[in-house]
Scaffold this active site. Structure first.
Site, short mmCIF file in Angstrom:
data_model
loop_
_atom_site.label_atom_id
_atom_site.label_comp_id
_atom_site.label_asym_id
_atom_site.label_seq_id
_atom_site.Cartn_x
_atom_site.Cartn_y
_atom_site.Cartn_z
N GLY A 1 19.40 -10.30 38.87
CA GLY A 1 19.77 -10.28 37.46
C GLY A 1 18.91 -10.80 36.50
O GLY A 1 18.83 -11.88 36.66
N ALA A 2 18.11 -10.24 35.41
CA ALA A 2 17.12 -10.56 34.78
C ALA A 2 17.55 -12.05 34.07
O ALA A 2 16.87 -12.84 34.31
CB ALA A 2 16.68 -9.70 33.72
N ASP B 1 16.03 -5.31 32.44
CA ASP B 1 15.00 -6.20 33.01
C ASP B 1 13.98 -6.38 32.23
O ASP B 1 13.54 -7.52 31.94
CB ASP B 1 14.55 -5.64 34.34
N ARG C 1 9.12 -12.22 41.37
CA ARG C 1 9.55 -10.76 40.76
C ARG C 1 8.77 -10.44 39.79
O ARG C 1 8.85 -11.10 38.52
CB ARG C 1 11.09 -10.62 40.90
#
Ligand code: MRU
Length: 343
Positions: A50-51, A238, A92
């Site tokens: 989750g961002a 995101d 990521r």
């Protein structure tokens, strides 16, 4: 600010404790990490995800890495700190929150000569990032709750709750806040293939909070919108480009197009740490490509012919023309976004 729900990440002096989200809902297992490399792996392996939560984990990861550097000489220390930051940054590529947090950590180290003081400034900054994100998600949830009416059924995708934000939640924070205001809200959650954050995490979080939730397969969303059973869609993000284009979990674009076709409002909720003002449009957002096994297997069980070709983009970009409004801790920006959404 009200107490948050289950916390996905906490700083414990010289360690980070995370809830391993890859094992939900079967197990509520916590990991205590002392090495920044373990934090990096936890991000890559979706143990923390989750961002906004990735950003918080990135800050704590840099702090952990800094504490372990054995060098009293500033230049040498900073060189080693750069390696820590580069490793965390490489986990990521899509969530802007990660790069925003690393940038803040870099700034916190500036202008201090003593290495021990730099280390404590980095720990303080990571704790501050977490506190600010908690506050930001609470505030944006308050703003967003105004958009939901008593009796609404809200469609959500992926997981944008407390576990994804290390705070109050974005899409789910808005729903939780609306419920606290006394509104009766139902949630329809997509399962969110390939790794099922909706089925495994959103349904778990909402059940725990006592919120009525109905799980659907991703491809059923159009069916329910066409029947008039969805009043609005709310998703997290995101990375949001300056023009409002929004990168979020794969399948978000499909939902946005379906929402427009069916005249269902489509809202994006994110703290400003998700906004990347350097990107003019969503075309420039780096999209993470994940391993084929996430598609060919479900929780380790093969479901496809061995060796079949696979593509597994983890995110897509929803052009801003499909977005009704973007909700941040600064307020609600309604379309058209004109000069952009700032940040
Ligand atoms: O791959 P994930 O689980 O990190 O993806 C999460 C999402 O796409 C969320 O919708 C997004 O990060 C918003 S979190 C409030």
């Amino acid at each position: 600010m009200k107490a948050i729900y289950t916390s996905p990440i906490d700083w414990l002096e010289n360690r980070v404790r995370i809830l391993d989200q890859s094992r939900l809902p079967d197990e509520e297992a916590y990991l205590e990490l002392e090495d920044y490399l373990d934090v990096a792996s936890a991000i890559t392996e979706l143990k923390i995800r989750g961002a906004p939560a990735i950003g918080v984990a990135g800050g704590y990861g840099v702090a952990l890495g800094a504490l372990k550097i054995e060098s009293a000489q500033k230049n040498d220390f900073l060189k080693k700190l750069d390696v820590v930051m580069a490793t965390i940054a490489a986990t990521r590529p899509t969530a802007h929150n990660l790069f925003w947090a690393i940038q803040r950590m870099r700034k916190a180290a500036e202008g201090i000569d003593d290495v021990d003081r730099i280390k404590s400034a980095l720990v303080d900054e990571a704790v501050k990032i977490h506190a600010q994100e908690r506050e930001a998600t609470y505030t944006l949830s308050q703003f967003g709750a105004e958009l939901i009416r008593d009796g609404d059924t809200v469609l959500v995708h992926c997981n944008a709750g407390p576990l994804a934000t290390a705070g109050y939640g974005t899409a789910l924070g808005i729903i939780l806040f609306a419920i606290e205001q006394g509104k009766k809200i139902k949630v329809m959650a997509t399962e969110t293939r390939p790794v099922l954050q909706g089925a495994r995490i959103t349904a778990w979080e909402l059940k725990k909070a006592g919120v009525p939730v109905t799980l659907i397969v991703d491809s059923a969303a159009g069916y329910f919108m066409q029947r008039g059973e969805i009043n609005c869609v709310i998703v997290g993000a995101d990375r949001v480009a300056a023009n409002g284009d929004t990168a979020n979990k794969i399948g978000t674009y499909t939902l946005a197009v379906l929402a427009k076709e069916n005249k269902v409002p489509f809202y994006v909720a994110a703290p400003t740490s998700t906004i990347d003002p350097a990107l003019a449009s969503g075309k420039q957002v780096p999209i993470e490509q994940r391993k084929p096994e996430e598609v060919t297997h479900i929780r380790g069980v093969p479901i496809a012919l061995e060796g079949v070709a696979v593509q597994n983009p983890a995110f897509d970009v929803t052009p801003h023309r499909y977005i009704t409004a973007i909700i941040t801790e600064k307020g609600i920006t309604k379309a058209p976004f004109g000069e952009g959404i700032g940040g």
